[in-house]
Design a protein around this motif. Sequence first.
Motif, mmCIF file in Angstrom:
data_model
loop_
_atom_site.group_PDB
_atom_site.id
_atom_site.type_symbol
_atom_site.label_atom_id
_atom_site.label_comp_id
_atom_site.label_asym_id
_atom_site.label_seq_id
_atom_site.Cartn_x
_atom_site.Cartn_y
_atom_site.Cartn_z
ATOM 1 N N HIS A 154 -55.412 -9.697 6.717
ATOM 2 C CA HIS A 154 -54.209 -10.949 7.025
ATOM 3 C C HIS A 154 -53.130 -9.980 7.231
ATOM 4 O O HIS A 154 -51.964 -10.147 5.986
ATOM 5 C CB HIS A 154 -54.294 -12.123 5.637
ATOM 6 C CG HIS A 154 -53.930 -13.152 5.489
ATOM 7 N ND1 HIS A 154 -53.609 -14.289 4.994
ATOM 8 C CD2 HIS A 154 -52.717 -13.797 6.925
ATOM 9 C CE1 HIS A 154 -52.813 -15.316 5.253
ATOM 10 N NE2 HIS A 154 -52.333 -14.887 5.881
ATOM 11 N N ARG A 155 -51.873 -10.643 8.366
ATOM 12 C CA ARG A 155 -50.854 -9.864 7.989
ATOM 13 C C ARG A 155 -49.679 -10.938 8.710
ATOM 14 O O ARG A 155 -50.196 -11.436 9.771
ATOM 15 C CB ARG A 155 -50.767 -8.562 9.093
ATOM 16 C CG ARG A 155 -51.635 -7.262 7.997
ATOM 17 C CD ARG A 155 -51.599 -6.085 10.057
ATOM 18 N NE ARG A 155 -52.433 -5.046 8.667
ATOM 19 C CZ ARG A 155 -53.281 -3.968 9.281
ATOM 20 N NH1 ARG A 155 -52.999 -4.257 11.193
ATOM 21 N NH2 ARG A 155 -53.863 -3.611 9.176
ATOM 22 N N ASN A 156 -48.788 -11.264 8.077
ATOM 23 C CA ASN A 156 -47.425 -11.548 8.692
ATOM 24 C C ASN A 156 -45.964 -10.652 9.299
ATOM 25 O O ASN A 156 -46.528 -9.843 8.178
ATOM 26 C CB ASN A 156 -46.332 -12.411 7.471
ATOM 27 C CG ASN A 156 -47.612 -13.634 6.910
ATOM 28 O OD1 ASN A 156 -47.375 -14.352 6.962
ATOM 29 N ND2 ASN A 156 -48.689 -13.441 7.148
ATOM 30 N N GLU A 235 -51.224 -11.493 12.343
ATOM 31 C CA GLU A 235 -52.253 -10.420 12.642
ATOM 32 C C GLU A 235 -53.464 -11.099 11.469
ATOM 33 O O GLU A 235 -52.535 -10.870 11.019
ATOM 34 C CB GLU A 235 -52.542 -9.465 13.117
ATOM 35 C CG GLU A 235 -53.519 -8.296 13.258
ATOM 36 C CD GLU A 235 -53.411 -7.008 13.695
ATOM 37 O OE1 GLU A 235 -52.422 -6.591 13.292
ATOM 38 O OE2 GLU A 235 -54.722 -6.469 13.712
ATOM 39 N N VAL A 236 -54.697 -11.693 12.234
ATOM 40 C CA VAL A 236 -55.536 -12.105 11.397
ATOM 41 C C VAL A 236 -56.980 -11.229 11.483
ATOM 42 O O VAL A 236 -57.420 -11.906 12.530
ATOM 43 C CB VAL A 236 -56.014 -13.177 10.692
ATOM 44 C CG1 VAL A 236 -57.012 -14.002 10.202
ATOM 45 C CG2 VAL A 236 -54.266 -13.466 9.944
ATOM 46 N N ARG A 237 -57.813 -10.669 11.349
ATOM 47 C CA ARG A 237 -58.919 -10.081 11.300
ATOM 48 C C ARG A 237 -60.538 -10.486 10.181
ATOM 49 O O ARG A 237 -59.695 -10.347 9.215
ATOM 50 C CB ARG A 237 -58.978 -8.950 11.431
ATOM 51 C CG ARG A 237 -58.479 -8.860 13.181
ATOM 52 C CD ARG A 237 -59.007 -6.589 13.472
ATOM 53 N NE ARG A 237 -58.905 -5.647 12.546
ATOM 54 C CZ ARG A 237 -57.545 -5.002 12.704
ATOM 55 N NH1 ARG A 237 -56.566 -5.280 13.198
ATOM 56 N NH2 ARG A 237 -57.429 -4.408 11.321
ATOM 57 N N THR A 238 -60.374 -10.631 10.642
ATOM 58 C CA THR A 238 -62.220 -11.337 9.938
ATOM 59 C C THR A 238 -64.270 -10.452 10.408
ATOM 60 O O THR A 238 -63.740 -10.819 11.893
ATOM 61 C CB THR A 238 -62.425 -12.491 9.517
ATOM 62 O OG1 THR A 238 -61.191 -12.938 8.961
ATOM 63 C CG2 THR A 238 -63.450 -12.745 8.860
ATOM 64 N N GLY A 252 -56.926 -6.960 17.317
ATOM 65 C CA GLY A 252 -56.505 -6.934 18.062
ATOM 66 C C GLY A 252 -55.208 -8.535 19.012
ATOM 67 O O GLY A 252 -54.201 -8.044 19.552
ATOM 68 N N LYS A 253 -55.641 -9.754 18.678
ATOM 69 C CA LYS A 253 -54.540 -10.647 19.058
ATOM 70 C C LYS A 253 -53.668 -10.876 17.867
ATOM 71 O O LYS A 253 -53.826 -10.607 16.321
ATOM 72 C CB LYS A 253 -55.251 -12.022 18.602
ATOM 73 C CG LYS A 253 -54.879 -13.366 18.840
ATOM 74 C CD LYS A 253 -56.053 -14.552 18.449
ATOM 75 C CE LYS A 253 -54.907 -15.462 18.278
ATOM 76 N NZ LYS A 253 -55.758 -16.514 18.288
ATOM 77 N N ILE A 254 -52.247 -10.031 18.137
ATOM 78 C CA ILE A 254 -50.563 -10.622 17.488
ATOM 79 C C ILE A 254 -50.290 -11.539 17.791
ATOM 80 O O ILE A 254 -49.459 -11.644 19.022
ATOM 81 C CB ILE A 254 -50.613 -9.159 17.494
ATOM 82 C CG1 ILE A 254 -51.428 -8.329 17.635
ATOM 83 C CG2 ILE A 254 -49.092 -9.242 16.508
ATOM 84 C CD1 ILE A 254 -50.110 -6.918 16.426
ATOM 85 N N SER A 255 -49.534 -12.733 16.964
ATOM 86 C CA SER A 255 -48.656 -13.843 17.296
ATOM 87 C C SER A 255 -47.254 -13.042 16.348
ATOM 88 O O SER A 255 -47.221 -12.803 16.431
ATOM 89 C CB SER A 255 -49.108 -15.099 17.635
ATOM 90 O OG SER A 255 -50.677 -14.234 18.064
ATOM 91 N N ALA A 260 -48.283 -20.039 16.052
ATOM 92 C CA ALA A 260 -48.710 -19.473 17.284
ATOM 93 C C ALA A 260 -50.056 -19.342 17.448
ATOM 94 O O ALA A 260 -51.207 -19.792 17.993
ATOM 95 C CB ALA A 260 -48.033 -19.100 17.966
ATOM 96 N N HIS A 261 -50.099 -18.387 16.443
ATOM 97 C CA HIS A 261 -51.241 -17.645 16.346
ATOM 98 C C HIS A 261 -53.025 -18.975 15.711
ATOM 99 O O HIS A 261 -53.279 -18.259 16.964
ATOM 100 C CB HIS A 261 -51.581 -17.261 14.956
ATOM 101 C CG HIS A 261 -52.727 -15.657 15.093
ATOM 102 N ND1 HIS A 261 -52.622 -14.724 15.713
ATOM 103 C CD2 HIS A 261 -54.251 -15.367 14.349
ATOM 104 C CE1 HIS A 261 -53.221 -13.498 15.828
ATOM 105 N NE2 HIS A 261 -54.360 -14.478 14.454
ATOM 106 N N PHE A 262 -52.443 -19.596 15.114
ATOM 107 C CA PHE A 262 -53.348 -20.762 14.893
ATOM 108 C C PHE A 262 -52.893 -22.154 15.510
ATOM 109 O O PHE A 262 -53.284 -22.945 15.405
ATOM 110 C CB PHE A 262 -53.640 -20.968 13.891
ATOM 111 C CG PHE A 262 -54.445 -19.903 12.990
ATOM 112 C CD1 PHE A 262 -54.265 -18.996 11.904
ATOM 113 C CD2 PHE A 262 -56.067 -19.451 13.426
ATOM 114 C CE1 PHE A 262 -54.897 -17.407 11.768
ATOM 115 C CE2 PHE A 262 -56.733 -18.420 12.749
ATOM 116 C CZ PHE A 262 -56.340 -17.547 12.194
#
Length: 325
Positions: A154-156, A235-238, A252-255, A260-262
Motif C-alpha cells: 500500500h503506497r502513497n 499503488e495498492v497490490r494484494t 502495475g496500476k499506479i495512480s 483516482a485509484h479507487f
Amino acid sequence: HDLRVAVLGVGIMGADHVARLATTISGARVTVINDVVAERAESVAGTVPGSRVVADPFEAIAADDVDAVVLATPGPAHEKQVLACLAARKPVLCEKPLTTDPATALDIVRREAELDTTFIQVGFMRRFDHEYQRLRAMVADGTLGTPLLMHCVHRNASVPAHFDSAMVIKDSLVHEVDVTRFILDDEIVAVTIRRPAPNPAAPPGLQDPQLALFETASGKLVDAEVFVTTGVGYEVRTEVVGELGSTTIGAGKISADFRAHFAQAYDTEMQHWVGAVRGGASSGSYVDGPGAWDGYAAAAVCAAGVRSLETGERVAVDMVRRSSI
Ligand code: ISE
C-alpha cells in the motif's frame, strides 16, 4: 424524492464525495455542507445548486432538510458526530476510521445495537472495488483452495504534513486490516509492526515505510508493506496464496492518488449506501456494506499495531466477542 444528504468535512475526501453525489450518484442530492473552515464550505457549496452551509456540525446533522449524513471530518471528530446521527436517527456513512480508538468504537457498536435499526456504514470502500470482490469470490468459492497467506503493498506518493507514524497505521494500513477481514472472513488476533530504516525522503520523525504482520484466528499470516512517501504514485497490490494457487490484484496500476485509484469503488460504495438508505426504513437497516462492528474491529487491530510500533513486540488484539454485543 431524492435522499437529502449533509456532507460534513469537505477537504480532499469530502469534496470528492460532494462532487460524486452531485454528478454521479442517482437518487440523492447534497442539501447541507459543513466544514470547520468556513471559506472551504462556502466554496464547495457554491458548486452545488440548492445546497447551503451550516456552520455547526450538530445543527447540520439535525437539520430538517437532511435525511442522511456523510462524515468526512477528521477521525477525532467522528465519535460525537456518529453518536449525534444515532440520536437523530439519521443514517450515516462514516469515512474510516469509525473512531480513533477501540473503546469509543465499541461504545458506538453497543449504542447502535440498542436501537431497532442499523444506521452506521463505515467507509471501507475497497469492499466495493470490483477487483477485491473478484478476489474475495475466488476465496469464497474455493478456486484457490484453503487460503494460506496474503501479501499486501500500500503506497502513497505523499501524505499531509500532519501525518505521523501512528497515522500510517490508523489511516493507511487500516485498509489492509479491513481487506484481510473481508477477503479471509476471519478476525485478526495479533499484530507485529517492524520499522525498517526510514525513507531518507520522509519527513523527520515519520517512520515510513512500515512492515506489518497480521495473524488471523484461523492461523493465516498476512504481511503488508505500507509506504506513504514514495514520491512516485498511489499503488495498492494484494495477493492471496492458497493451497491450489495464488492471485494478485492491482499489480502495475499506479495512480495520482487514492481518489483516482479507487474511483469505481467510491462510486459503487456511495450508490449502494444511497440505495440502502432509501430502502431501509422497512428492512431495519440503512447499511449495505461494512458497519460499526467492522469499524470497531479495525480500531482494535490498529490499536494493537500502534502498540507494536512503540514496543517492537508482537501485540495480541484486545477485542470483545461479537456475540457479547
Ligand atoms: C487515506 O485516508 C485513505 O483512505 C487512502 O486509501 C490511504 O491510502 C491514505 O494513506 C489515507 O491517508
